[in-house]
Design a protein around this motif. Structure first.
Motif, PDB file in Angstrom:
ATOM      1  N   LYS A  69      -2.517  14.262  -9.532  1.00 34.32           N
ATOM      2  CA  LYS A  69      -1.472  13.275  -9.840  1.00 34.32           C
ATOM      3  C   LYS A  69      -2.045  11.858  -9.837  1.00 34.32           C
ATOM      4  CE  LYS A  69       1.750  16.420 -10.021  1.00 34.32           C
ATOM      5  NZ  LYS A  69       2.354  16.829 -11.311  1.00 34.32           N
ATOM      6  N   LEU A  70      -3.073  11.610  -9.038  1.00 34.12           N
ATOM      7  CA  LEU A  70      -3.721  10.298  -9.079  1.00 34.12           C
ATOM      8  C   LEU A  70      -4.500  10.122 -10.376  1.00 34.12           C
ATOM      9  CD1 LEU A  70      -5.009   9.786  -5.413  1.00 34.12           C
ATOM     10  CD2 LEU A  70      -2.916   8.952  -6.492  1.00 34.12           C
TER      11      LEU A  70
ATOM     12  N   TYR B 292       3.913   8.705  -7.380  1.00 34.83           N
ATOM     13  CA  TYR B 292       2.558   8.815  -6.842  1.00 34.83           C
ATOM     14  C   TYR B 292       1.814   7.493  -6.766  1.00 34.83           C
ATOM     15  CZ  TYR B 292       3.476  13.758  -7.400  1.00 34.83           C
ATOM     16  OH  TYR B 292       4.041  15.007  -7.300  1.00 34.83           O
ATOM     17  N   GLY B 293       2.394   6.402  -7.256  1.00 32.93           N
ATOM     18  CA  GLY B 293       1.780   5.100  -7.109  1.00 32.93           C
ATOM     19  C   GLY B 293       0.671   4.834  -8.123  1.00 32.93           C
ATOM     20  N   ARG B 294       0.039   3.678  -7.961  1.00 37.40           N
ATOM     21  CA  ARG B 294      -1.060   3.265  -8.845  1.00 37.40           C
ATOM     22  C   ARG B 294      -2.364   3.351  -8.059  1.00 37.40           C
ATOM     23  NH1 ARG B 294       0.504  -2.191 -11.946  1.00 37.40           N
ATOM     24  NH2 ARG B 294      -0.701  -1.234 -13.609  1.00 37.40           N
TER      25      ARG B 294
ATOM     26  N   GLU C 177       2.048   1.083  -4.135  1.00 35.98           N
ATOM     27  CA  GLU C 177       3.389   1.505  -4.516  1.00 35.98           C
ATOM     28  C   GLU C 177       3.847   0.768  -5.775  1.00 35.98           C
ATOM     29  OE1 GLU C 177       6.121   3.718  -2.460  1.00 35.98           O
ATOM     30  OE2 GLU C 177       4.162   4.415  -3.098  1.00 35.98           O
ATOM     31  N   VAL C 178       4.663   1.423  -6.562  1.00 34.33           N
ATOM     32  CA  VAL C 178       5.300   0.789  -7.716  1.00 34.33           C
ATOM     33  C   VAL C 178       6.729   0.442  -7.314  1.00 34.33           C
ATOM     34  CG1 VAL C 178       6.157   1.179 -10.046  1.00 34.33           C
ATOM     35  CG2 VAL C 178       3.880   1.944  -9.427  1.00 34.33           C
ATOM     36  N   PRO C 179       7.191  -0.798  -7.523  1.00 33.38           N
ATOM     37  CA  PRO C 179       8.564  -1.137  -7.154  1.00 33.38           C
ATOM     38  C   PRO C 179       9.559  -0.193  -7.816  1.00 33.38           C
ATOM     39  CG  PRO C 179       7.334  -3.103  -7.746  1.00 33.38           C
ATOM     40  CD  PRO C 179       6.464  -1.941  -8.087  1.00 33.38           C
TER      41      PRO C 179
ATOM     42  N   ARG D 204       0.826  -1.203   0.000  1.00 28.40           N
ATOM     43  CA  ARG D 204       0.000   0.000   0.000  1.00 28.40           C
ATOM     44  C   ARG D 204       0.865   1.259   0.000  1.00 28.40           C
ATOM     45  NH1 ARG D 204      -5.581  -1.332   1.133  1.00 28.40           N
ATOM     46  NH2 ARG D 204      -5.846  -3.113   2.534  1.00 28.40           N
ATOM     47  N   ARG D 205       0.239   2.360  -0.417  1.00 26.13           N
ATOM     48  CA  ARG D 205       0.954   3.625  -0.555  1.00 26.13           C
ATOM     49  C   ARG D 205       1.619   4.069   0.753  1.00 26.13           C
ATOM     50  NH1 ARG D 205       3.320   7.821  -3.512  1.00 26.13           N
ATOM     51  NH2 ARG D 205       2.978   9.796  -2.450  1.00 26.13           N
ATOM     52  N   TYR D 206       0.921   3.928   1.889  1.00 22.90           N
ATOM     53  CA  TYR D 206       1.458   4.470   3.132  1.00 22.90           C
ATOM     54  C   TYR D 206       2.726   3.767   3.591  1.00 22.90           C
ATOM     55  CZ  TYR D 206      -0.482   0.615   5.940  1.00 22.90           C
ATOM     56  OH  TYR D 206      -0.753  -0.605   6.479  1.00 22.90           O
ATOM     57  N   THR D 207       3.035   2.569   3.022  1.00 25.60           N
ATOM     58  CA  THR D 207       4.246   1.859   3.412  1.00 25.60           C
ATOM     59  C   THR D 207       5.496   2.628   3.008  1.00 25.60           C
ATOM     60  OG1 THR D 207       4.273   0.544   1.359  1.00 25.60           O
ATOM     61  CG2 THR D 207       3.088  -0.376   3.247  1.00 25.60           C
TER      62      THR D 207
END
Length: 449
Positions: free
Chosen positions: A440-441, A407-409, A379-381, A311-314
């Motif tokens: 950005k999302l 900004y992630g997926r 998150e994107v690696p 997840r994004r918050y990680t």
């Protein structure tokens, strides 16, 4: 109809999965839901307008419509060393925890919501004391850090109309789980914690929910500061009478605060915990108690279990599953800043006299779907390339890959009963909120499309 029924039978009875459109087991409409807790993409927990915790969306896209009776706030008032009033702030009269004082009269309570905040006001009958619980979630335009956090804060403001000081305690009790059969699967356990950083201290209980897929930790906590004491009970049986918890609070307005972790539950057992915050409110004065709920499910699989996602918050709190204390501390020490930003965002609309009230309400309150729409923010690696995400066709969009890395997926459902992500025709209508508040999302979603 025959083709659909064959597909439904194979999916639900043979594969033991949920149908993404289940026409045979539709969820009946219940007009009980209020403002959901949590930021974007980390799951949500919905509190109804009567104060109950009644809808759970922690696993991506999966909803549980369960009202968990043990999840409650309880108030205790003490004057001159004697308890004069103790009440569960719920209109329920359940068959469990009958050792508690239930049945608060709803005539003395009022609910109001303007997402992502809500207010619940309790006038305590015959006590000349008014409680206002303000619920805050970090849903903040153009904020791509705190808006991803799976937390909610409850600020309890106390107005003492008496001519004498009152010791006020607010107890927050929570079951380990979401009210489903997994709560009885065994292996769950609780432990107290304290977390101190930059002179700010938070204390509470961690409830470790150890399922095979997508395990998570719930955290209930309160902010310790001058004049505020925080106590806890590590574990109790929410299916029993609950008299030991009730008497513990009744005796002195505090809980026993045992040390050490609880034992793991056996199969068929359910466990719960409670945190209590206490302060003295002067005669004709005001007081405040701050409590929080956080949940940490950093590593998630979808139903097929083929791939692990973070997840994004990680990005900010790590993916080891031990972030709940830090999340609780961050929420309790930053909610005031969140509220300032929320007020600055909403104020121009709310003060515009040319806009009708129903429009203002809808504009903000319908935004709940940004978090409660099965929303996932991943998150994107850092070492991935465009082809990893999109195959050979992705190479032509490699210039947008830095946006995804930063900004992630992002994805959300068409509807809570229509579990398909990012259906583009419906997103066409709904995208205005993303464009205006988290552009950005929107770019990230467009890249995936």
């Amino acid at each position: 109809p025959c083709r659909y029924f064959r597909w439904w039978y194979k999916k639900t009875r043979i594969e033991k999965k949920s149908a993404f459109i289940d026409l045979l087991r539709a969820v009946p409409l219940q007009q009980i839901y209020g403002c959901p807790l949590g930021g974007i993409g980390g799951g949500t927990i919905t509190r109804g307008w009567r104060g109950e915790f009644c809808r759970w969306q922690l696993n991506p896209g999966i909803y549980h419509y369960e009202t968990v009776i043990a999840d409650q706030f309880t108030v205790c008032l003490r004057c001159k060393g004697q308890t004069v009033y103790q009440q569960v702030l719920s209109v329920e009269r359940p068959s469990t925890l009958q050792g508690w004082n239930w049945g608060y009269c709803g005539h003395y309570a009022f609910y109001h919501a303007l997402y992502p905040r809500s207010w619940m006001v309790y006038e305590l009958p015959g006590q000349n004391v008014v409680l206002t619980c303000r619920q805050v979630s970090p849903v903040i335009p153009h904020d791509y850090k705190d808006s991803s956090l799976p937390v909610g804060v409850f600020i309890w403001e106390v107005e003492n109309g008496r001519d004498e000081d009152v010791d006020v305690s607010i107890m927050f009790s929570l079951q380990n789980g979401t009210g489903t059969k997994e709560d009885r699967s065994g292996g769950h356990w609780n432990e107290p914690f304290t977390f101190e950083k930059e002179g700010e201290r938070v204390a509470g209980v961690l409830l470790h929910h150890c399922t095979d897929v997508n395990p998570f930790t719930l955290a209930i906590s309160a902010r310790e500061k001058a004049g505020t004491a925080v106590t806890h009970i590590t574990a109790f049986n929410p299916m029993g009478l609950g008299r030991e918890v009730w008497q513990d609070l009744l005796q002195d307005g505090r809980l026993d605060s045992p040390t050490g972790q609880s034992s793991s539950t056996e199969k068929g057992e359910v466990t719960a915990a409670a945190v209590c915050a206490t302060c003295r409110v002067p005669a004709q004065g005001h007081g405040m108690l701050e409590l929080a709920l956080a949940w940490d499910m950093p590593r998630v699989h979808f139903g097929s279990k083929e791939k692990l996602h973070l997840r994004r918050y990680t990005r900010f709190f790590g993916s080891r599953g031990d972030a709940a204390p830090a999340l609780s501390h961050h929420a309790l020490t930053h909610y005031e800043e969140w509220e300032r930003k929320i007020e600055a965002w909403q104020k121009p609309v709310l003060e515009n006299s040319q806009l009708p009230s129903w429009y203002k309400s809808a504009l903000f309150n319908e935004l709940y779907f940004m978090t409660d729409g099965g929303t996932i923010w991943l998150e994107v690696p850092p070492d991935c390339c465009a082809e990893d995400l999109q195959g050979p066709a992705g190479a032509g969009l490699s210039h947008l890959l830095p946006v995804l890395r930063e900004y992630g997926r992002f994805a959300y459902l068409e509807g809570q009963e229509y579990r398909m992500y990012n259906t583009y025709d419906v997103h066409f209508y709904a995208s205005f909120a993303l464009v205006m508040l988290w552009p950005k999302l929107q770019i990230s979603l467009q890249y995936d499309i």
